[in-house]
Scaffold this active site. Structure first.
Site, short mmCIF file in Angstrom:
data_model
loop_
_atom_site.label_atom_id
_atom_site.label_comp_id
_atom_site.label_asym_id
_atom_site.label_seq_id
_atom_site.Cartn_x
_atom_site.Cartn_y
_atom_site.Cartn_z
CB CYS A 372 -0.99 -0.04 1.17
SG CYS A 372 -2.40 1.02 0.89
CG HIS A 498 -3.49 -3.24 3.34
ND1 HIS A 498 -2.43 -2.96 4.16
CD2 HIS A 498 -4.04 -2.06 3.00
CE1 HIS A 498 -2.34 -1.66 4.32
NE2 HIS A 498 -3.31 -1.08 3.63
CD GLU A 500 -1.31 -6.13 5.32
OE1 GLU A 500 -1.15 -6.19 4.07
OE2 GLU A 500 -1.45 -5.04 5.92
N1 GLN Z 1 -1.68 6.82 3.05
C1 GLN Z 1 -1.88 6.10 1.84
C2 GLN Z 1 -3.27 6.31 1.27
O1 GLN Z 1 -4.16 6.73 1.97
C3 GLN Z 1 -1.63 4.62 2.05
C4 GLN Z 1 -2.61 3.96 2.95
C5 GLN Z 1 -2.17 2.63 3.45
O2 GLN Z 1 -1.00 2.28 3.38
N2 GLN Z 1 -3.08 1.88 4.00
O3 GLN Z 1 -3.50 6.05 0.11
#
Ligand code: GLN
Length: 532
Positions: A372, A498, A500
């Protein structure tokens, strides 16, 4: 349908690991299982709670942001939970007050008893009616005696007569401390704790005892006598090297026959699980991975990432030694690591440090996995240092950047009630069939859960690609970069999802597997070089 219910309560202190115990009990059972978690707090869901306070926010397939115990449920039971399975006092009151405002109780006084208790029982029952599980596990957060979970405990008590005593098993997780000055495990706190639960009308069937060391026969006898349970229903839950050992520990103490004596359910063969636990406990190899983040002093903040590394390691006979690197610190130390992982994150603190580590991984051929934010920062680093786009950044980090390579794309989320603008839940990506990511997934598409606001700016895809970055997975409309990788690098892979959250002990996530494998190969190469 004859659903069986296992209730889990806890006592003496919080943090004993009720979620792991609940999940471990369920993992012994064959059949459809649902897991309901009831938390006393008033937030409607934990999505808005700082990870410092409540650990990681676990994201479900349906986009629900839920308590991290759901991570244990999914990892141990290999199921996909739903956000409606996470109840909080806030959610219960919210629903009740909405009904009251709509005039559904006209003329009546709305009270904790019976209305709140009934609302809880109705929500449990309607989940069971929808899902029709063989087993429904209901975990009540906090400890017995807390103000804020009383209504859940009372509802649990009432379920015995609501669904019939033969369909309910009450499990209580308590604590047996070791007093070093007398060199003994002490049972009094657990005795008092169980007495308090009985005072609330719940007579536990199973008493699970957390302690530093296993309980001996004498202690089990004492607890059985003073807590009025059968001796074999006092289960020892000592500290373990890996949480995945718990189901085996329960099985060895006869929990399977306790379950089958009470319920007509089938239980699982645990041989494959035991083999994986063995390779976690006695691995042939060991790699060191730098986990770079902002809340690095709190392992709970990255619980699922850490577990996903363990899963991959278990399938490679390789222990994963995690080095938490606080990237807002002045001096970053990633020396001697076999892989670098930048997980999800928000806000600018520590981002320059993370990008320095990503640059290091890219230039020095150190395996890299970006999740992400870890993808977005890898793209920014590449834009700055390879594409020569000076001061390239994300709109989240620098609103004045001349090269917004990561931007907010409106229309990502339809959620307005929470003021939410995040893209949440499972999204499909189409993979480039020639890519490493496609070969790792082994499928033309990949589905992972998302939780983010910003995206790689589609206007910059062209220039990034011209400079050698491979965008190896795109959203079905071709607009959003879901996966990137660097051809020619041993392992430089990042995803906007994500990944994970979908990793299981029995089925590690492909990108984690590829990452740990690459780290292991790097480590083995280095050892060979030393021997020459
Ligand atoms: N801050 C970034 C966004 O909002 C990544 C978010 C995250 O890693 N969950 O897109």
């Amino acid at each position: 349908m004859n659903t069986k219910y296992i209730f889990i309560t806890g006592g003496v202190v919080s943090g004993l690991g009720k979620g792991c115990v609940a999940a471990s009990l369920g993992s012994l059972v064959l059949g459809k299982i649902i897991t309901i978690k009831c938390d006393g707090y008033l937030n409607v869901d934990p999505g808005t709670i700082n990870p410092y306070e409540h650990g990681e926010v676990f994201v479900l397939e349906d986009g629900g942001e839920v308590d991290m115990d759901f991570g244990h449920y999914e990892r141990f039971l290999n199921i996909n939970c739903k956000s409606s399975w996470n109840l909080t006092s806030g959610k219960i009151f919210y629903s009740l007050i909405n009904k009251e405002r709509k005039g559904e109780f006209l003329g009546k006084t709305i009270q904790i008893f019976p209305h709140v208790i009934d609302e809880i029982k109705n929500q449990w029952k309607s989940l069971v009616e929808q899902e029709k599980p063989d087993l429904c596990i209901i975990e009540i957060g906090g400890t017995v005696g807390d103000w804020e979970n009383q209504w859940f405990i009372e509802a649990a008590r009432q379920m015995r007569s609501a669904v019939g005593p033969a369909n309910v098993l009450y499990t209580h997780l308590t604590y047996v401390p070791f007093l070093a000055n007398v060199g003994e495990l002490k049972t009094k706190p657990a005795q008092r704790d169980v007495a308090l639960l009985r005072e609330k009308g719940i007579i536990p069937d199973l008493i699970m005892c957390r302690s530093e060391q296993p309980l001996d026969a004498k202690i089990k006898d004492k607890l059985a006598l003073f807590c009025s349970v059968e001796r074999e229903n006092v289960i020892s839950v000592p500290d373990v090297r890996t949480i995945y050992e718990l189901p085996i520990l329960f099985k060895d103490q006869g929990v399977i026959s306790i379950l089958t004596n009470r319920f007509s359910i089938q239980t699982k063969n645990m041989a494959a699980w035991e083999k994986l636990v063995h390779s976690i406990k006695e691995p042939k190899h060991k790699v060191k991975i730098a986990l770079c983040g902002k809340y690095t002093d709190l392992r709970d903040s990255y619980a699922s990432v850490i577990e996903a590394l363990v899963h991959a390691g278990a399938h490679l006979d390789c222990a994963v030694d995690i080095k938490l690197v606080e990237t807002s610190a002045e001096k970053l130390d990633a020396s001697g690591v076999d892989g670098i992982l930048v997980p999800g994150g928000f806000g600018s603190r520590g981002t320059e440090g993370k990008m320095n580590l990503i640059k290091f991984a890219r230039e020095k051929n150190v395996p890299y996995l970006g999740i992400c934010f870890g993808l977005q920062l890898a793209v920014i680093e590449y834009a700055r240092n390879v594409c020569n786009l000076e001061r390239a950044s994300s709109e989240e980090l620098d609103t004045m950047t001349p090269h917004p390579v990561v931007v907010f794309l409106p229309g990502q989320s339809n959620s307005t009630a929470k003021g939410g603008t995040m893209r949440l839940g499972s999204c499909t990506a189409k993979l480039d069939p020639r890519s490493l990511v496609a070969s790792l997934y082994g499928t033309p598409e990949a589905v992972e859960r998302h939780r983010h606001r910003y995206e790689v700016n589609p206007e910059y895809h062209g220039i990034l690609k011209q400079h050698g970055l491979c965008i190896s997975g795109l959203s079905p409309d071709g607009k959003l970069a879901e996966y990137i990788e660097l051809p020619g690098h041993p392992y430089f892979v990042a995803t906007q999802g994500h990944n994970e959250f979908t990793s299981r002990l029995e089925k590690p996530n492909p990108l984690f597997y590829g990452f740990v494998k690459a780290a292991l190969e790097k480590m083995l190469r280095a050892v060979k070089l030393q021997q020459v």
